[in-house]
Design a protein around this motif. Structure first.
Motif, PDB file in Angstrom:
ATOM      1  N   ALA A   1      26.461 -16.043 -53.921  1.00  0.00           N
ATOM      2  CA  ALA A   1      25.144 -16.476 -53.593  1.00  0.00           C
ATOM      3  C   ALA A   1      25.112 -18.088 -53.532  1.00  0.00           C
ATOM      4  CB  ALA A   1      24.182 -16.013 -54.590  1.00  0.00           C
TER       5      ALA A   1
ATOM      6  N   LEU B   1      16.654 -15.471 -50.468  1.00  0.00           N
ATOM      7  CA  LEU B   1      16.002 -14.529 -51.419  1.00  0.00           C
ATOM      8  C   LEU B   1      14.771 -14.888 -52.063  1.00  0.00           C
ATOM      9  CD1 LEU B   1      19.496 -13.940 -53.529  1.00  0.00           C
ATOM     10  CD2 LEU B   1      18.334 -12.573 -51.743  1.00  0.00           C
TER      11      LEU B   1
ATOM     12  N   ARG C   1      27.047 -13.130 -56.978  1.00  0.00           N
ATOM     13  CA  ARG C   1      25.599 -12.627 -56.687  1.00  0.00           C
ATOM     14  C   ARG C   1      25.234 -11.721 -57.622  1.00  0.00           C
ATOM     15  NH1 ARG C   1      23.293 -10.528 -51.956  1.00  0.00           N
ATOM     16  NH2 ARG C   1      21.180 -10.022 -52.783  1.00  0.00           N
ATOM     17  N   SER C   2      26.168 -11.048 -58.370  1.00  0.00           N
ATOM     18  CA  SER C   2      25.401 -10.004 -59.522  1.00  0.00           C
ATOM     19  C   SER C   2      25.017 -10.948 -60.583  1.00  0.00           C
ATOM     20  CB  SER C   2      26.432  -9.172 -60.037  1.00  0.00           C
ATOM     21  OG  SER C   2      27.343  -9.953 -60.421  1.00  0.00           O
ATOM     22  N   GLU C   3      25.615 -12.019 -60.845  1.00  0.00           N
ATOM     23  CA  GLU C   3      25.067 -12.879 -62.113  1.00  0.00           C
ATOM     24  C   GLU C   3      23.673 -13.752 -61.677  1.00  0.00           C
ATOM     25  OE1 GLU C   3      26.830 -16.392 -65.091  1.00  0.00           O
ATOM     26  OE2 GLU C   3      27.751 -16.021 -63.227  1.00  0.00           O
ATOM     27  N   LEU C   4      23.728 -13.991 -60.454  1.00  0.00           N
ATOM     28  CA  LEU C   4      22.644 -14.481 -59.831  1.00  0.00           C
ATOM     29  C   LEU C   4      21.323 -13.735 -59.955  1.00  0.00           C
ATOM     30  CD1 LEU C   4      21.062 -17.238 -58.863  1.00  0.00           C
ATOM     31  CD2 LEU C   4      21.515 -16.398 -56.632  1.00  0.00           C
ATOM     32  N   ASP C   5      21.414 -12.375 -59.538  1.00  0.00           N
ATOM     33  CA  ASP C   5      20.570 -11.282 -59.685  1.00  0.00           C
ATOM     34  C   ASP C   5      20.012 -11.142 -60.941  1.00  0.00           C
ATOM     35  OD1 ASP C   5      21.050 -10.917 -56.960  1.00  0.00           O
ATOM     36  OD2 ASP C   5      22.290  -9.024 -57.220  1.00  0.00           O
ATOM     37  N   SER C   6      20.654 -11.231 -61.935  1.00  0.00           N
ATOM     38  CA  SER C   6      20.253 -11.090 -63.242  1.00  0.00           C
ATOM     39  C   SER C   6      19.262 -12.420 -63.534  1.00  0.00           C
ATOM     40  CB  SER C   6      21.361 -10.993 -64.377  1.00  0.00           C
ATOM     41  OG  SER C   6      22.030  -9.750 -64.070  1.00  0.00           O
TER      42      SER C   6
ATOM     43  N   ALA D   1      21.477 -15.441 -50.340  1.00  0.00           N
ATOM     44  CA  ALA D   1      22.555 -14.555 -50.263  1.00  0.00           C
ATOM     45  C   ALA D   1      23.711 -14.986 -49.227  1.00  0.00           C
ATOM     46  CB  ALA D   1      22.262 -13.111 -50.333  1.00  0.00           C
TER      47      ALA D   1
ATOM     48  N   LEU E   1      17.663 -13.884 -61.618  1.00  0.00           N
ATOM     49  CA  LEU E   1      16.493 -13.925 -61.107  1.00  0.00           C
ATOM     50  C   LEU E   1      15.345 -13.536 -61.564  1.00  0.00           C
ATOM     51  CD1 LEU E   1      15.169 -14.495 -57.978  1.00  0.00           C
ATOM     52  CD2 LEU E   1      15.944 -12.155 -57.326  1.00  0.00           C
ATOM     53  N   GLN E   2      15.555 -12.501 -62.484  1.00  0.00           N
ATOM     54  CA  GLN E   2      14.452 -11.837 -63.200  1.00  0.00           C
ATOM     55  C   GLN E   2      14.056 -13.005 -64.289  1.00  0.00           C
ATOM     56  OE1 GLN E   2      16.686  -8.572 -65.189  1.00  0.00           O
ATOM     57  NE2 GLN E   2      16.357  -7.402 -63.325  1.00  0.00           N
TER      58      GLN E   2
ATOM     59  N   SER F   1      28.246 -10.435 -49.587  1.00  0.00           N
ATOM     60  CA  SER F   1      27.795  -9.265 -50.444  1.00  0.00           C
ATOM     61  C   SER F   1      28.110  -9.651 -51.946  1.00  0.00           C
ATOM     62  CB  SER F   1      28.779  -8.042 -50.366  1.00  0.00           C
ATOM     63  OG  SER F   1      29.982  -8.413 -50.487  1.00  0.00           O
TER      64      SER F   1
END
Length: 107
Positions: A69, A47, A87-92, A63, A94-95, A66
């Motif tokens: 991460a 990523l 993954r969803s927690e890491l996506d946040s 990743a 990342l910002q 699905s």
């Protein structure tokens, strides 16, 4: 001699190093062998990789499924530590990483 650990100390096993500019509610420290194999798997997708401006730390996010991460943290002396994350927690997170001035994306 008995050794006593509080629950709080035991929960810190998956805690990311302090230099990492975000925290995750759920993370798990992985062995080097498992982490290395996981990020080299053909299903793993890089990523991004960031480097710390003055401390020579490197941070890579992958990743691997699905929902899962991996975070690879390379210390200034070259040791690698791996952490599993949702993954969803890491996506946040990342910002937050991208807005931190001391960390620069290198790929």
């Amino acid at each position: 001699m008995a050794v006593h650990n509080s629950r709080e100390e035991g929960d810190r096993v998956g805690t990311l190093p302090g230099v990492v500019p975000f925290s995750l509610q759920y993370s798990t420290r992985l062995s080097w062998e498992l982490g290395s194999r996981s990020v080299q798997d053909e299903e793993a997708t890089l990523l991004g990789t960031w480097t710390h401006e003055g401390r020579k730390w490197r941070l890579s996010l992958f990743a691997v499924t699905s929902e899962t991460a991996l975070i690879r943290v390379r210390t200034p002396v070259g040791r690698e530590r791996f952490y599993g994350a949702i993954r969803s927690e890491l996506d946040s997170a990342l910002q937050e990483l991208e807005s931190t001035p001391l960390w620069h994306r290198i790929d």
